[in-house]
Design an enzyme around this catalytic site. Structure first.
Site, mmCIF file in Angstrom:
data_model
loop_
_atom_site.group_PDB
_atom_site.id
_atom_site.type_symbol
_atom_site.label_atom_id
_atom_site.label_comp_id
_atom_site.label_asym_id
_atom_site.label_seq_id
_atom_site.Cartn_x
_atom_site.Cartn_y
_atom_site.Cartn_z
ATOM 1 N N CYS A 188 73.880 55.425 45.380
ATOM 2 C CA CYS A 188 75.277 55.847 45.084
ATOM 3 C C CYS A 188 76.260 54.747 45.470
ATOM 4 O O CYS A 188 77.470 54.882 45.286
ATOM 5 C CB CYS A 188 75.609 57.143 45.853
ATOM 6 S SG CYS A 188 75.955 56.861 47.609
ATOM 7 N N HIS A 203 68.468 60.944 70.962
ATOM 8 C CA HIS A 203 69.165 59.808 70.347
ATOM 9 C C HIS A 203 68.729 59.578 68.907
ATOM 10 O O HIS A 203 69.192 58.625 68.271
ATOM 11 C CB HIS A 203 68.917 58.519 71.152
ATOM 12 C CG HIS A 203 69.587 58.525 72.486
ATOM 13 N ND1 HIS A 203 69.268 57.639 73.488
ATOM 14 C CD2 HIS A 203 70.542 59.336 73.004
ATOM 15 C CE1 HIS A 203 70.012 57.895 74.555
ATOM 16 N NE2 HIS A 203 70.771 58.920 74.294
ATOM 17 N N CYS A 244 72.600 52.679 49.433
ATOM 18 C CA CYS A 244 72.098 53.840 48.678
ATOM 19 C C CYS A 244 72.332 53.616 47.182
ATOM 20 O O CYS A 244 73.207 52.827 46.796
ATOM 21 C CB CYS A 244 72.878 55.072 49.142
ATOM 22 S SG CYS A 244 72.424 56.597 48.300
ATOM 23 N N ALA A 297 53.613 54.103 83.168
ATOM 24 C CA ALA A 297 53.555 55.425 82.521
ATOM 25 C C ALA A 297 52.140 55.766 82.066
ATOM 26 O O ALA A 297 51.658 56.883 82.272
ATOM 27 C CB ALA A 297 54.505 55.440 81.327
ATOM 28 N N GLN A 343 64.770 59.727 74.978
ATOM 29 C CA GLN A 343 65.922 58.899 74.580
ATOM 30 C C GLN A 343 65.481 57.870 73.536
ATOM 31 O O GLN A 343 66.308 57.194 72.944
ATOM 32 C CB GLN A 343 66.488 58.155 75.786
ATOM 33 C CG GLN A 343 66.939 59.065 76.902
ATOM 34 C CD GLN A 343 67.215 58.287 78.164
ATOM 35 O OE1 GLN A 343 68.336 57.801 78.388
ATOM 36 N NE2 GLN A 343 66.197 58.146 78.992
ATOM 37 N N CYS A 389 76.869 59.795 50.388
ATOM 38 C CA CYS A 389 76.418 61.015 49.675
ATOM 39 C C CYS A 389 75.553 61.919 50.546
ATOM 40 O O CYS A 389 75.181 63.011 50.135
ATOM 41 C CB CYS A 389 75.645 60.605 48.407
ATOM 42 S SG CYS A 389 74.017 59.894 48.758
#
Ligand code: APR
Length: 259
Positions: free
Chosen positions: A165, A124, A163, A248, A106, A135
């Site tokens: 554009c 995700h 961007c 973990a 995730q 674009c």
């Protein structure tokens, strides 16, 4: 002496020909990345949590991209100065040692890919992958201050990157209120529903979403070995064969060593 796996669990893991792993923010906690929920999580302060979820929602990205990017830059900023930890590296070792391995994450920090996991479903997305909403041009969000668009500029200006554009750029992640990418959902079904792994290990997730809980429950219902690695109790703790109340890094390192 590091974390010691129950002997019977080690034996059953060694007999496995396929292992499916599901990870959440907790696997990156030991890299210094705050989790969303649980002790010290971003959402710990409900007020801040609601604001963050609202900022990371599709309508905000459309109507107020600067606000969305301020929340994204916080998450991406924490990850850009950090590294994958022992848990991520242990998963790469486990993938090398079993016949079939799949990792469903995730997390959007890109750490599993950076550590070298190959069969990865980043459901995700990845916050360092960019897409122009006008674009469709794709690019990378730089961790380096002099390669635009970069985290540092966004944090300093609070402005969404644009961007060439003129379009607004978005991170290639799933925002609240958006659909999961169809191709990745299909892979999730193929790897966890149609071919249930011999072992399913859930690591560092509060198990908020059905598509994260289901693969564990299906494996348990089909008599496969199910393991949860989480210092806290979650939705699935009562259904798994082993709930390792451990971090973990230590638990996955012990599993990799046992194989
Ligand atoms: N090792 C293992 N687990 C840990 C560790 C650790 N060192 N530290 C914390 N945890 C556990 C916490 O107990 C908690 O249950 O990790 C879990 C983190 O839960 P969340 O912060 O809710 O993260 P996650 O489950 O990945 O959230 C799912 O929610 O906000 C959305 O899109 C966001 O992908 C995210 C999703």
């Amino acid at each position: 002496m590091g974390f010691v796996l129950p002997a019977e669990l080690a034996t059953r893991l060694r007999a496995a020909r396929s292992i499916g792993v599901i990870t959440g923010a907790g696997i990156s906690a030991e890299s210094g990345i705050p989790t969303y929920r649980g002790k010290g999580g971003i959402y710990d302060d409900p007020e801040q949590g609601d604001r963050t979820i609202e900022a990371l929602s599709a309508p905000t990205l459309r109507t107020d991209p600067d606000r969305a990017w301020q929340a994204i830059a916080k998450i991406a900023g924490a990850a850009s100065g950090a590294q994958p930890n022992a848990a991520h590296h242990a998963l790469v070792e486990i993938e090398r040692k079993v016949e079939r391995f799949v990792l469903l994450t995730q997390n959007v920090d890109g750490f599993h890919a950076a550590a070298g996991t190959r069969n990865l479903i980043d459901i995700h997305g990845d916050t360092f992958k960019l897409l122009c909403m006008k674009c469709g041009r794709r690019g990378d969000l730089s961790r380096e201050p002099d390669i635009e668009p970069c985290i540092q500029t966004i944090v300093a200006t609070g402005k969404a990157p644009r961007c060439e554009c003129g379009g607004t750029i978005r991170p290639d992640v799933v925002f609240f209120g958006e659909m999961l990418p169809e191709a990745k959902v299909q892979r999730l079904h193929d790897e966890f529903y149609h071919r249930v792994p011999d072992v399913v290990i859930s690591v560092g997730t509060s198990n908020m979403f059905p598509y994260i809980v289901q693969p564990v429950l299906i494996a348990a219902q089909q008599g496969r070995l199910t393991v949860e690695i989480n210092p806290e109790e979650t939705e699935i703790s009562g259904y798994v064969a082993y709930h390792l109340k451990a971090k973990a890094g230590e638990a996955l390192t012990a599993i990799a060593a046992a194989l």
